[in-house]
Design an enzyme around this catalytic site. Structure first.
Site, PDB file in Angstrom:
ATOM      1  N   GLY A 103       0.815  -1.217   0.000  1.00 47.94           N
ATOM      2  CA  GLY A 103       0.000   0.000   0.000  1.00 47.94           C
ATOM      3  C   GLY A 103       0.842   1.257   0.000  1.00 47.94           C
ATOM      4  N   LYS A 124       9.865   2.302   0.579  1.00 46.70           N
ATOM      5  CA  LYS A 124       8.723   2.213   1.493  1.00 46.70           C
ATOM      6  C   LYS A 124       8.319   3.630   1.878  1.00 46.70           C
ATOM      7  CE  LYS A 124       7.530  -0.046   5.912  1.00 46.70           C
ATOM      8  NZ  LYS A 124       8.021  -1.000   6.923  1.00 46.70           N
ATOM      9  N   ASP A 136      -2.433   6.676   2.789  1.00 50.77           N
ATOM     10  CA  ASP A 136      -1.908   7.726   1.906  1.00 50.77           C
ATOM     11  C   ASP A 136      -0.655   7.286   1.147  1.00 50.77           C
ATOM     12  OD1 ASP A 136      -0.107   7.590   3.944  1.00 50.77           O
ATOM     13  OD2 ASP A 136      -0.317   9.661   4.608  1.00 50.77           O
ATOM     14  N   GLY A 137      -0.207   6.073   1.415  1.00 49.08           N
ATOM     15  CA  GLY A 137       0.975   5.579   0.708  1.00 49.08           C
ATOM     16  C   GLY A 137       2.284   6.156   1.226  1.00 49.08           C
ATOM     17  N   ARG A 188      14.573  -0.307   1.277  1.00 46.29           N
ATOM     18  CA  ARG A 188      14.737  -1.583   1.968  1.00 46.29           C
ATOM     19  C   ARG A 188      15.332  -2.604   1.007  1.00 46.29           C
ATOM     20  NH1 ARG A 188       9.726  -3.913   5.290  1.00 46.29           N
ATOM     21  NH2 ARG A 188       8.693  -4.179   3.299  1.00 46.29           N
ATOM     22  N   ASP A 264       1.246 -11.616   6.726  1.00 49.51           N
ATOM     23  CA  ASP A 264       1.879 -10.844   5.642  1.00 49.51           C
ATOM     24  C   ASP A 264       3.243 -10.334   6.067  1.00 49.51           C
ATOM     25  OD1 ASP A 264       0.049  -9.244   7.352  1.00 49.51           O
ATOM     26  OD2 ASP A 264       0.983  -7.563   6.316  1.00 49.51           O
ATOM     27  N   ASN A 265       3.578 -10.506   7.327  1.00 52.96           N
ATOM     28  CA  ASN A 265       4.882 -10.063   7.809  1.00 52.96           C
ATOM     29  C   ASN A 265       5.810 -11.242   8.102  1.00 52.96           C
ATOM     30  OD1 ASN A 265       3.916  -7.480   7.557  1.00 52.96           O
ATOM     31  ND2 ASN A 265       3.364  -7.279   9.710  1.00 52.96           N
ATOM     32  N   ASP A 274       9.340  -6.248   7.941  1.00 55.33           N
ATOM     33  CA  ASP A 274       8.278  -5.312   8.324  1.00 55.33           C
ATOM     34  C   ASP A 274       8.386  -4.868   9.774  1.00 55.33           C
ATOM     35  OD1 ASP A 274       7.224  -4.852   5.924  1.00 55.33           O
ATOM     36  OD2 ASP A 274       5.323  -5.883   6.235  1.00 55.33           O
TER      37      ASP A 274
HETATM   38  P1  AMP Z   1       2.169  -3.356   7.964  1.00 56.04           P
HETATM   39  O1  AMP Z   1       1.445  -3.270   9.264  1.00 56.04           O
HETATM   40  O2  AMP Z   1       3.263  -2.352   7.794  1.00 56.04           O
HETATM   41  O3  AMP Z   1       2.621  -4.738   7.675  1.00 56.04           O
HETATM   42  O4  AMP Z   1       1.086  -2.954   6.849  1.00 56.04           O
HETATM   43  C1  AMP Z   1      -0.090  -3.664   6.639  1.00 56.04           C
HETATM   44  C2  AMP Z   1      -0.718  -3.253   5.337  1.00 56.04           C
HETATM   45  O5  AMP Z   1      -1.135  -1.879   5.379  1.00 56.04           O
HETATM   46  C3  AMP Z   1       0.195  -3.381   4.130  1.00 56.04           C
HETATM   47  O6  AMP Z   1      -0.562  -3.813   3.042  1.00 56.04           O
HETATM   48  C4  AMP Z   1       0.702  -1.967   3.945  1.00 56.04           C
HETATM   49  O7  AMP Z   1       1.110  -1.726   2.627  1.00 56.04           O
HETATM   50  C5  AMP Z   1      -0.527  -1.155   4.324  1.00 56.04           C
HETATM   51  N1  AMP Z   1      -0.203   0.207   4.789  1.00 56.04           N
HETATM   52  C6  AMP Z   1       0.386   0.546   5.953  1.00 56.04           C
HETATM   53  N2  AMP Z   1       0.513   1.894   6.033  1.00 56.04           N
HETATM   54  C7  AMP Z   1       0.010   2.410   4.901  1.00 56.04           C
HETATM   55  C8  AMP Z   1      -0.151   3.735   4.377  1.00 56.04           C
HETATM   56  N3  AMP Z   1       0.259   4.818   5.044  1.00 56.04           N
HETATM   57  N4  AMP Z   1      -0.727   3.870   3.160  1.00 56.04           N
HETATM   58  C9  AMP Z   1      -1.134   2.802   2.469  1.00 56.04           C
HETATM   59  N5  AMP Z   1      -1.024   1.540   2.892  1.00 56.04           N
HETATM   60  C10 AMP Z   1      -0.456   1.333   4.100  1.00 56.04           C
HETATM   61 MG    MG Z   2       3.365  -5.795   6.371  1.00 51.01          MG
END
Ligand code: AMP
Ligand code: MG
Length: 492
Positions: A103, A124, A136-137, A188, A264-265, A274
């Protein structure tokens, strides 16, 4: 050709930087990724750049340490040969299944190192993708520097992990719970970004042929010696179970708490991946949780081995269609493979714990020797890292420890190695330095005020965690408040 004349060096900075990016991931069916470019930012600035890692990647630190690096590591300029994409995956987040994907991350390509290893180069925080959902990516500076510090510390501790090549500030603000924060992008480096969730995505949204595609890809990329196995899916399941057992044991040896062990982690390469609300435990307590969103302690320190088994069970489920055409046969195979996990984990853990106690050989009472020490540490609120590092210098702290020390000394006497050899093994197995939570926070707070010196000093200390001869007590002391109230927030 402008640069053909002899003696004239091509000035193309991209070429001089040493990039040689490949794109094997695009050989997979299209459901595994979407081509999407990073979103440019207003004023990129390199905050930290990992020169030794750049060299290991075959990149030129000099070419990338300035403006060129700021442009590339913020997503404003593609490295030569870069072909950006976001990966699709799914995952169980705190037990609930979701379709996910990158995301806020973008894979630029795979760099072949001078040693011939293929490594993912990923940004990232580089802007929205089709998988951003409501996000917001973007990423904030603090959490990206945090991932940089902790992943580099893990690497120095000898624990498989993704690495951090750079953090670039974007010059833009991101809106988060605690207000408008400085935005940043982390670069990363990973053996790959294939996750348990990638297989879950293949199983949920594709069919047998998509599963076979990611299975084949993973084997070629990470476990090529399994390609000729009679049942490659079963062989992969077994090796991933073993790698995860080993990885979690290594976390447990140093007091690392991942904090968000969603499927997913979990990387199939066996690397730690992650870094969000992760932290190191100070006082030994298996119930330690730092993450503010982990209210039930699902990912508490002592739960990590069991939750990893749960995650591996989800991996086995995703693999069922390619394990065997008959579901009941596939389930029997998966069950049998998963039954190995507990013993594998227990063995890796005890092997490492013996080293932490300076033991070279095995005795049947070693497990209780370790467990009794841990129980004493728990009951007396001892610092996990420092207790192991100073085990022989602690003295007769109390009757129970005195009694334990007698047993331990007797045990050391029943091996052929000398006491000095045992002490050396302990120095090599017990870190003097870990990323203490209050030091990490102080370094991040200073960085927010544009003072990078504390972070640079901390990174330098953490690069040699087993250097017990170094006199830097302020980097060894736990937080004076005991650290129990420390809270981490998801890396958003
Ligand atoms: P994470 O907890 O970092 O493993 O993220 C879980 C999911 O949320 C993944 O698919 C990430 O890409 C998405 N994600 C986390 N933060 C954001 C963000 N600020 N904008 C878009 N997607 C996010
Ligand atoms: Mg993740």
């Amino acid at each position: 050709m402008v640069f053909d004349s002899p003696g004239v060096t091509p000035l193309n900075p991209a070429r001089d930087s040493g990039w040689n990016l490949h794109h094997s991931y695009t050989g997979l069916p299209e459901m595994f990724y979407t081509k999407v470019a990073p979103t440019p930012v207003s004023s990129p600035r390199l905050v930290v750049f990992n020169r030794p890692l750049a060299e290991r990647l075959g990149l030129s630190p000099d070419a990338l340490g300035g403006e060129e690096g700021a442009a590339i590591f913020s997503g404003n300029r593609l490295p030569e040969g870069g072909s950006p994409l976001a990966q699709a995956y799914a995952g169980h987040q705190f037990g609930g299944f979701n379709a996910l994907g990158d995301g806020r991350a973008i894979l630029l390509g795979e760099q072949t190192t001078p040693d011939g290893v293929l490594l993912d180069v990923q940004l990232k925080g580089s802007g929205p993708t089709p998988y951003s959902r409501q996000g917001d990516g973007r990423a904030a500076l603090g959490p990206m520097l945090r991932e940089y510090i902790i992943s580099e510390a893990m690497a120095a501790l000898g624990i498989p992990t993704t690495r951090s090549l750079a953090v670039a500030e974007t010059g833009e603000r991101v809106f988060r719970q605690d207000g408008m924060l400085r935005g940043a992008v982390l670069t990363r480096i990973a053996a790959s970004h294939i996750r348990v969730g990638t297989f879950q995505w293949a199983a949920a949204a594709g069919g047998e042929s998509t599963l076979k595609a990611i299975l084949g890809y993973t084997i070629v990329r990470h476990y090529p010696n399994l390609a000729d196995s009679e049942n490659p899916a079963l062989a992969l399941l077994k090796v991933v179970i073993d790698r995860q057992a080993q990885l979690v044991a290594q976390w447990m040896h140093v007091g690392f708490i991942h904090g968000v062990l969603n499927t997913d982690n979990v990387a199939l390469s066996g690397e730690t991946i992650d870094y969000g609300p992760c932290a190191f435990m100070d006082v030994y307590d298996p119930a330690t949780v730092f993450s503010s969103i982990d209210r039930n302690g699902r990912y508490a320190f002592g739960n990590q081995p069991a939750i990893t088994e749960w995650n591996l069970t989800r991996f086995a489920e995703a693999l069922l269609p390619v394990l065997d055409a008959k579901e009941e046969v596939a389930i029997a195979m998966a069950t049998e493979a998963l039954e190995e996990y507990e013993a594998a984990y227990g063995n890796y853990w005890l092997v490492g714990m013996r080293k932490k106690l300076g033991l070279f050989n095995k005795e049947k009472d070693d497990l209780s020797l370790v467990e009794d020490l841990l129980e004493w540490m728990h009951q007396t609120g001892r610092d996990y890292t420092n207790t192991f590092a100073a085990l022989s210098q602690l003295g007769p702290v109390d009757d129970r420890f005195l009694e334990w020390t007698e047993r331990w000394k007797a045990r050391l006497g029943r091996q052929t190695q000398s006491l000095e050899e045992s002490a050396q093994l302990r120095r090599d197995s017990n870190p003097a330095f870990i990323p203490r939570n209050h030091l990490v926070e102080a370094a991040l707070a200073a960085a927010q005020e544009d003072d990078l010196a504390p972070m640079e000093k901390l990174l330098e200390i953490l690069a040699n965690p087993f250097d017990h001869s170094r006199a830097a007590p302020e980097y060894q002391q736990p937080d004076e408040t005991g650290g129990g109230n420390y809270r981490t927030f998801c890396g958003t």
